[in-house]
Structure formats: C-alpha cells, structure tokens
Enzyme design. Structure first.
Site, PDB file in Angstrom:
ATOM      1  N   ASN A 158       0.876  -1.171   0.000  1.00  0.00           N
ATOM      2  CA  ASN A 158       0.000   0.000   0.000  1.00  0.00           C
ATOM      3  C   ASN A 158       0.915   1.224   0.000  1.00  0.00           C
ATOM      4  OD1 ASN A 158      -1.798   2.048   0.508  1.00  0.00           O
ATOM      5  ND2 ASN A 158      -2.226   1.438   2.623  1.00  0.00           N
ATOM      6  N   TRP A 159       1.071   1.812  -1.161  1.00  0.00           N
ATOM      7  CA  TRP A 159       2.011   2.933  -1.282  1.00  0.00           C
ATOM      8  C   TRP A 159       1.493   4.223  -0.637  1.00  0.00           C
ATOM      9  CZ3 TRP A 159       4.586   3.024  -6.844  1.00  0.00           C
ATOM     10  CH2 TRP A 159       5.488   1.974  -6.929  1.00  0.00           C
ATOM     11  N   LYS A 160       0.199   4.237  -0.285  1.00  0.00           N
ATOM     12  CA  LYS A 160      -0.399   5.462   0.294  1.00  0.00           C
ATOM     13  C   LYS A 160      -0.106   6.645  -0.632  1.00  0.00           C
ATOM     14  CE  LYS A 160      -0.098   3.322   4.780  1.00  0.00           C
ATOM     15  NZ  LYS A 160      -0.065   3.448   6.218  1.00  0.00           N
TER      16      LYS A 160
ATOM     17  N   HIS B 194      -9.649   1.615   4.311  1.00  0.00           N
ATOM     18  CA  HIS B 194      -8.399   1.754   5.060  1.00  0.00           C
ATOM     19  C   HIS B 194      -8.614   2.717   6.234  1.00  0.00           C
ATOM     20  CE1 HIS B 194      -4.304   2.768   6.162  1.00  0.00           C
ATOM     21  NE2 HIS B 194      -3.957   1.614   5.595  1.00  0.00           N
TER      22      HIS B 194
ATOM     23  N   GLU C  38      -6.910   5.009   7.358  1.00  0.00           N
ATOM     24  CA  GLU C  38      -6.583   6.420   7.092  1.00  0.00           C
ATOM     25  C   GLU C  38      -7.730   7.113   6.357  1.00  0.00           C
ATOM     26  OE1 GLU C  38      -2.757   5.724   5.325  1.00  0.00           O
ATOM     27  OE2 GLU C  38      -1.929   5.228   7.290  1.00  0.00           O
TER      28      GLU C  38
ATOM     29  N   GLU D  80      -5.951  -4.850  10.140  1.00  0.00           N
ATOM     30  CA  GLU D  80      -4.933  -3.842  10.426  1.00  0.00           C
ATOM     31  C   GLU D  80      -5.283  -3.087  11.707  1.00  0.00           C
ATOM     32  OE1 GLU D  80      -2.611  -2.678   6.646  1.00  0.00           O
ATOM     33  OE2 GLU D  80      -4.264  -1.298   6.900  1.00  0.00           O
TER      34      GLU D  80
ATOM     35  N   GLY E 129       1.757   2.436  10.840  1.00  0.00           N
ATOM     36  CA  GLY E 129       2.420   3.711  10.546  1.00  0.00           C
ATOM     37  C   GLY E 129       3.546   4.079  11.494  1.00  0.00           C
TER      38      GLY E 129
ATOM     39  N   SER F 127       2.890  -2.261  10.520  1.00  0.00           N
ATOM     40  CA  SER F 127       4.318  -2.378  10.857  1.00  0.00           C
ATOM     41  C   SER F 127       4.933  -3.721  10.468  1.00  0.00           C
ATOM     42  CB  SER F 127       4.553  -2.100  12.345  1.00  0.00           C
ATOM     43  OG  SER F 127       4.147  -0.787  12.673  1.00  0.00           O
TER      44      SER F 127
ATOM     45  N   GLY G 121       2.602  -1.069   4.357  1.00  0.00           N
ATOM     46  CA  GLY G 121       2.722   0.347   4.033  1.00  0.00           C
ATOM     47  C   GLY G 121       4.172   0.736   3.797  1.00  0.00           C
TER      48      GLY G 121
HETATM   49  P1  PGA Z   1       2.540   0.274   7.768  1.00  0.00           P
HETATM   50  O1  PGA Z   1       1.114   0.560   7.110  1.00  0.00           O
HETATM   51  O2  PGA Z   1       3.047  -1.012   7.170  1.00  0.00           O
HETATM   52  O3  PGA Z   1       3.372   1.452   7.387  1.00  0.00           O
HETATM   53  O4  PGA Z   1       2.322   0.157   9.253  1.00  0.00           O
HETATM   54  C1  PGA Z   1       0.194  -0.469   6.865  1.00  0.00           C
HETATM   55  C2  PGA Z   1      -1.057   0.104   6.244  1.00  0.00           C
HETATM   56  O5  PGA Z   1      -1.494   1.185   6.672  1.00  0.00           O
HETATM   57  O6  PGA Z   1      -1.643  -0.490   5.312  1.00  0.00           O
END
Ligand code: PGA
Length: 251
Positions: free
Chosen positions: A7-9, A92, A94, A162, A168, A210, A231
């Site tokens: 997930n490149w966000k 997600h 976020e 998640e 994050g 993470s 992420g």
């Molecule tokens: P992260 O994010 O691996 O940076 O913790 C995971 C995600 O939000 O999909």
C-alpha cells in the site's frame, strides 16, 4: 499461495521514483512466482505501472460507488477496471479517519466487485481494552462494510486485519502473530455467518501494521496469515522483496 500487497499510500512524490521502485518490485516478484504480489499505488501512477506490470498485479487505494457521474474528484470502479487495475483497497483506517463510514465502504465494495475488481477490505480496532470490546468493534466494521456484498463475488474479496495502533510511523510495535491468529479466527467466523463456511475459508485474511522483513515470518507461521498489507516497507524494494521471498516459501 500467499499474497503480499504493498500500500504505497500517498508516496512516492514523483513518477520517476514510482517507476524505479516498481521496477525493483517487479524483479523480486519475477524471482518468486510462488507468492502473489500486488502494488496499490496512487491513481496517477496506475496506467504507467500497469503498462510495466509483469507478474505484479496493480490496484488502487480507494474508489467511488458509482460508475460515472457529477462527482468531482472521485474515481469509479468502471474506470479502474477499464485501465486493467485488478485490486482496490477499501475502508483503510486512514480513510475511515477522514470520515468514511461502514455504509460508504459497503457501497464501494459492492460496486467494485460488480466491476470485477478484487476488494481488499481493511478492518481493525483503534485500541485494545482488557475486556475485549475490540472484538465487537472489528465485527461491526466487517459486517457493516460487507452489507449487501454479493455471495457470488466472495472470490473477489480479501480482508486485511490492520489494528490501527500498529499502523504507521507512530505505532509502537506490530501486533503479535497470536493477536493476528485470534482475530483472524474471529473474522472468519463472521465471514462464515455472512457467506457460509465453505466460501469463508477461501477468503484470504492478511495482516497489516508495521510488517517488515524481521517480523513477517512469524505472521506467516504462528500468525497463520494468508499474506500482508504493507505500508512503509513496500516503498523499500529490497526489504519488500525479502518479504515476497519469505511468503513464497510458505505456499
Ligand atoms: P505500515 O502501514 O506497514 O506502514 O504500518 C500499513 C497500512 O497502513 O496499510
């Protein structure tokens, strides 16, 4: 086959960087045909990555619930399908944090599945309490976000667990493999109520939060994860490539 989804966000900042990272991910995926690799990238990069995709599937990180209309700034499932995108992350944390509700996620999921996209539905609790109320929180998200999802489309459904506290830069740690194993049993039980036991057992449940090349193995083993939603580390092709290699060893 295990699934490794990046997930490149809202990264990376430039198309040049996106191409560079993708080229390396593509090489890693080509070396390890026994795992499936998916990159969910920002919209502007999708056609370029799709043209170069090789064995890597390419998807989006959101979509709207209608195929077209006066919806400034939105992107539809029909559009994603027409450029060849195969996956879409929905719900997600976020996006939920920006106000997206279970009802909206459910509409999006239904529309995306109807266009043949594979939905990666994210669920996860904000925090853990000692009474286990977080189980109900995850159940409500799951059931609410899958309202009206057609049984005929379950083969295009992936669930990503998640826990928000593990996601994050601000996360203190990843969940433990046991945390994931217990929650995935809970999730699967509710998937069985929704879609029947047989189909529920076919729905991959990914762990996200993470994940890196040092803790991935534990989730695949003791954690019984069907793969990952990653992420930060998905933007580091070397470490991401090691996770793909680990996943490929656990067919
Ligand atoms: P992260 O994010 O691996 O940076 O913790 C995971 C995600 O939000 O999909």
């Amino acid at each position: 086959m295990k699934l490794v989804v990046g997930n490149w966000k809202m990264y990376p900042k430039t198309l040049g960087n996106a191409k560079m990272i993708f080229a390396e991910v593509k090489r890693a995926a080509a070396r390890t045909p026994k795992a499936k690799t998916v990159i969910c990238a920002p919209y502007p990069y999708l056609p370029i990555l799709l043209a170069a995709r090789g064995r890597v599937a390419v998807g989006a990180q959101n979509c709207f619930w209608e195929d077209e209309g006066a919806r400034t700034g939105e992107v539809s499932p029909a559009m994603l399908a027409s450029i060849g995108a195969s996956h879409v992350i929905l719900g997600h944390s976020e996006r939920r944090g920006l106000g997206e509700t279970n009802e909206e996620v459910a509409r999006k999921a239904k529309a995306a599945a109807a266009r043949g996209l594979t939905v990666i539905l994210c669920v996860g609790e904000k925090a853990r309490d000692e009474h286990g109320a977080y189980y109900a929180e995850v159940r409500d998200q799951l059931v609410g976000s899958l309202a009206g999802f057609p049984k005929t489309a379950v083969r295009r459904l992936i669930v990503a667990y998640e826990p928000i506290w593990a996601i994050g830069r601000r996360a203190r740690r990843a969940a433990s493999p046991a945390d994931h194993r217990e929650m995935s049993i809970h999730i699967r039980r509710h998937l069985a109520d929704l879609f029947g036991k047989k189909d529920a057992f076919r729905i991959p449940i990914l762990y996200g939060g993470s994940v890196d090349d040092t803790n991935a193995e534990g989730f695949l083993g003791d954690g019984a994860a069907d793969g990952f939603l990653i992420g930060r580390v998905s933007l580091d092709p070397e470490r991401f490539g090691s996770i793909i290699a680990l996943a490929a060893r656990r067919v």
